[in-house]
Design a protein around this motif. Sequence first.
Motif, mmCIF file in Angstrom:
data_model
loop_
_atom_site.group_PDB
_atom_site.id
_atom_site.type_symbol
_atom_site.label_atom_id
_atom_site.label_comp_id
_atom_site.label_asym_id
_atom_site.label_seq_id
_atom_site.Cartn_x
_atom_site.Cartn_y
_atom_site.Cartn_z
ATOM 1 N N LYS A 75 0.821 -1.000 0.028
ATOM 2 C CA LYS A 75 -0.080 -0.089 -0.215
ATOM 3 C C LYS A 75 0.925 1.572 -0.090
ATOM 4 N N ASN A 78 -1.054 4.821 -0.734
ATOM 5 C CA ASN A 78 -1.368 5.556 0.675
ATOM 6 C C ASN A 78 -0.244 6.479 1.474
ATOM 7 N N ARG A 82 0.156 10.649 1.284
ATOM 8 C CA ARG A 82 -0.018 10.993 3.036
ATOM 9 C C ARG A 82 1.574 11.507 2.758
ATOM 10 N N TYR A 106 -2.286 7.052 -7.243
ATOM 11 C CA TYR A 106 -2.938 6.072 -7.485
ATOM 12 C C TYR A 106 -3.020 6.018 -8.869
#
Length: 206
Positions: A75, A78, A82, A106
């Motif tokens: 992941k 993410n 962030r 993404y």
Amino acid sequence: MLFPTAYMPPALYFALLLPCDIVVIEAQETFPKQTWRNRTAILSAQGVLNLSIPVIKPHGNKTITADIRIDATQKWQNNHWRAIESAYNKSPYFLYYKDAIKSLIYRDEKSLLAYNNAFLRFFLTCFKIEKEIVFTEEYRFVPESEDLRLRLTPKKPFLLSLEQFPVYYQVFSDRFPFVPNLSVLDLLVNEGPDGAGYLRTVAERY
């Protein structure tokens, strides 16, 4: 000049491609470790932060760059998003580019080369720089043009002295002295389209 592929490349990468009518990117090399090919550097509240894309080498250490795949089991998007949002949310131009950057982060893309190319084209468009991008079809140990494949690397971050990079506003300038040659993302969200002038200045000093 012969360029390596790069994930959100450093500012010098963009400065050096400015004089090139055609940007030639190496695709047939054996993929090297710990380079800008799958990593980038941004400035966070804690200082310089390196972000890396996990990759899969279908043919082990003999895998060429064109065959490198992004590891979708992790992941990492993410974490990258962030970190970028936290670092640049208060920058002058982040809100303007936010949706496009998030969409690219993404992006559903298996090929690292294609993923990086999408970012490269995005930044070129933002800075209003028109270039033709091509990929090598064979590996040459001694290319016909200047070879930047192993010179644009985190291990040798500056082909210019630190003083040759002009200072521009950075979000955490109240905490840290100016950090040159970060990802061109840092330049874009802090300077916007005017960052193109900054890149030209750097190119002239090379």
